[in-house]
Write a protein that holds these residues in place. Sequence first.
Motif, PDB file in Angstrom:
ATOM      1  N   PRO A 144      -2.954  10.430  13.095  1.00  0.00           N
ATOM      2  CA  PRO A 144      -2.894  11.534  12.098  1.00  0.00           C
ATOM      3  C   PRO A 144      -1.187  12.202  12.316  1.00  0.00           C
ATOM      4  O   PRO A 144      -0.986  12.140  13.328  1.00  0.00           O
ATOM      5  N   GLY A 145      -0.949  12.580  11.179  1.00  0.00           N
ATOM      6  CA  GLY A 145       0.291  12.677  11.028  1.00  0.00           C
ATOM      7  C   GLY A 145       1.381  11.608  10.490  1.00  0.00           C
ATOM      8  O   GLY A 145       2.434  12.134   9.736  1.00  0.00           O
ATOM      9  N   ASP A 146       0.942  10.539  10.796  1.00  0.00           N
ATOM     10  CA  ASP A 146       1.665   9.200  10.337  1.00  0.00           C
ATOM     11  C   ASP A 146       1.716   9.384   8.732  1.00  0.00           C
ATOM     12  O   ASP A 146       0.883   9.968   8.136  1.00  0.00           O
ATOM     13  N   LEU A 147       2.589   8.727   8.274  1.00  0.00           N
ATOM     14  CA  LEU A 147       2.889   8.696   6.827  1.00  0.00           C
ATOM     15  C   LEU A 147       2.352   7.304   6.268  1.00  0.00           C
ATOM     16  O   LEU A 147       2.898   6.076   6.716  1.00  0.00           O
ATOM     17  N   ILE A 148       1.557   7.091   5.306  1.00  0.00           N
ATOM     18  CA  ILE A 148       1.292   5.853   4.651  1.00  0.00           C
ATOM     19  C   ILE A 148       2.012   5.622   3.396  1.00  0.00           C
ATOM     20  O   ILE A 148       1.737   6.580   2.396  1.00  0.00           O
ATOM     21  N   ILE A 149       2.699   4.532   3.144  1.00  0.00           N
ATOM     22  CA  ILE A 149       3.708   4.411   2.080  1.00  0.00           C
ATOM     23  C   ILE A 149       2.732   3.668   0.989  1.00  0.00           C
ATOM     24  O   ILE A 149       2.245   2.356   1.539  1.00  0.00           O
ATOM     25  N   TYR A 150       2.595   3.869  -0.256  1.00  0.00           N
ATOM     26  CA  TYR A 150       2.078   2.818  -1.058  1.00  0.00           C
ATOM     27  C   TYR A 150       2.927   2.312  -2.185  1.00  0.00           C
ATOM     28  O   TYR A 150       3.923   2.485  -2.560  1.00  0.00           O
ATOM     29  N   HIS A 151       2.264   1.161  -2.707  1.00  0.00           N
ATOM     30  CA  HIS A 151       2.833   0.415  -3.541  1.00  0.00           C
ATOM     31  C   HIS A 151       3.867  -0.578  -3.239  1.00  0.00           C
ATOM     32  O   HIS A 151       4.731   0.020  -2.303  1.00  0.00           O
ATOM     33  N   LYS A 152       3.986  -1.522  -3.728  1.00  0.00           N
ATOM     34  CA  LYS A 152       5.303  -2.345  -3.094  1.00  0.00           C
ATOM     35  C   LYS A 152       6.731  -1.911  -3.314  1.00  0.00           C
ATOM     36  O   LYS A 152       7.648  -2.123  -2.725  1.00  0.00           O
ATOM     37  N   ASP A 153       6.902  -0.952  -4.224  1.00  0.00           N
ATOM     38  CA  ASP A 153       8.108  -0.300  -4.548  1.00  0.00           C
ATOM     39  C   ASP A 153       8.239   0.898  -3.611  1.00  0.00           C
ATOM     40  O   ASP A 153       9.132   1.698  -3.913  1.00  0.00           O
ATOM     41  N   ALA A 154       7.314   1.156  -2.640  1.00  0.00           N
ATOM     42  CA  ALA A 154       7.159   2.460  -1.890  1.00  0.00           C
ATOM     43  C   ALA A 154       7.667   3.704  -2.669  1.00  0.00           C
ATOM     44  O   ALA A 154       7.944   4.982  -2.269  1.00  0.00           O
ATOM     45  N   SER A 155       6.727   3.739  -3.910  1.00  0.00           N
ATOM     46  CA  SER A 155       6.933   4.829  -4.635  1.00  0.00           C
ATOM     47  C   SER A 155       5.886   5.997  -4.560  1.00  0.00           C
ATOM     48  O   SER A 155       6.079   7.159  -5.178  1.00  0.00           O
ATOM     49  N   HIS A 156       4.984   5.823  -3.596  1.00  0.00           N
ATOM     50  CA  HIS A 156       4.092   6.991  -3.304  1.00  0.00           C
ATOM     51  C   HIS A 156       3.751   6.971  -1.601  1.00  0.00           C
ATOM     52  O   HIS A 156       4.079   6.104  -1.067  1.00  0.00           O
ATOM     53  N   VAL A 157       3.579   8.203  -1.312  1.00  0.00           N
ATOM     54  CA  VAL A 157       3.309   8.697   0.251  1.00  0.00           C
ATOM     55  C   VAL A 157       2.306   9.844   0.280  1.00  0.00           C
ATOM     56  O   VAL A 157       2.175  10.636  -0.509  1.00  0.00           O
TER      57      VAL A 157
END
Length: 348
Positions: A298-311
């Motif tokens: 918990p507290g870690d950041l999950i980065i989404y999409h191949k262009d890292a456009s969401h977190v």
Amino acid sequence: MPGNRTRTTAAAALVCVVTLTAQGAAFAFPTEPHPDRPASLAEVREELDRLYHDAEVATDAYNAAKEKADEQSTRVTALARDVAEGKKKLETLKLHAGAAARLQYRDGGLPPEVNLFLSDDPTQDLNNVSLAHQVQQGTKNLLVALTTTQKDLREKAKEASDQLQKLEASRKARANAQAKIEERISAAEKLESKLKKDELDRLLAMEQKAGAEAQSAWLSSGVLKDIKSKASAQGEKALAYAILQIGKPYEWGAEGPNSYDCSGLTSQAWAAAKRPIPRTSQEQWRQLARIDIKDMRPGDLIIYHKDASHVGMYVGHGKIVHAPRPGRNVTVADAGSMVILGVVRPDI
């Protein structure tokens, strides 16, 4: 779009019109290659996803340009101050140089204030040093100081000019990104405004179903079975901050306290934990330490999409807290409902 249909551009989406079928669930895009074939609600959803994704990418570009502009503006201000101080120093040195030259021409000496200005040790017993040596050394020091100050002033002035050009470029990049954001969001909102309430409900249900299926597939892989890590002390503080923002609206470019975009939420949450991190999701992915999902906490950041456009920020138990998109509020969602690029940890 499926098959050989090309995706509508933002401009096309802005002018799209609704064509109701007998079932009331289809739309026509006049600028499509096949204008007579109505688009399905699934295609409308795909178009909305694309528009909001493009807006999020542009938001990252806007935030990055704004951050650069702020840094450059601060640097330009500091350089302007240095240049002004350098000019004052140069004028003072020129006055001393003029006084020294006149006195040397008249009687070969230096005025007392110049001796004090140039001396490394004003208390030095000058009685043991010849007047000629004093004059020679003082003149040499004065010329060195003049030359050094002039050089420094030229360099600072050039740097200030360069920074101003960079600042202008950053401001233009920010303006371009803002225009793109507004265009994409406007197109999406126009498209959504053509939907009837039952169609909006069905669209939301489709979105929720797709997210649930993606989450189920993610969990069924056993990805979470080995995750037992607890949040760090800083992670707990960041997570507590993010949880308190639930219900506040998404707003592109916002970093609180009343609204957030996705990386505005995560960056401010970690700032509250006294751990500054990059402003954008793309820079968070680029700069922060990457963690295997099995080691996620918990507290870690999950980065989404191949262009890292969401977190989003990992909450635990397969959930994240995030600011989704325009028209939505900060919420808790399934971590696997979107395509995961990777996980990063700020406090390493």
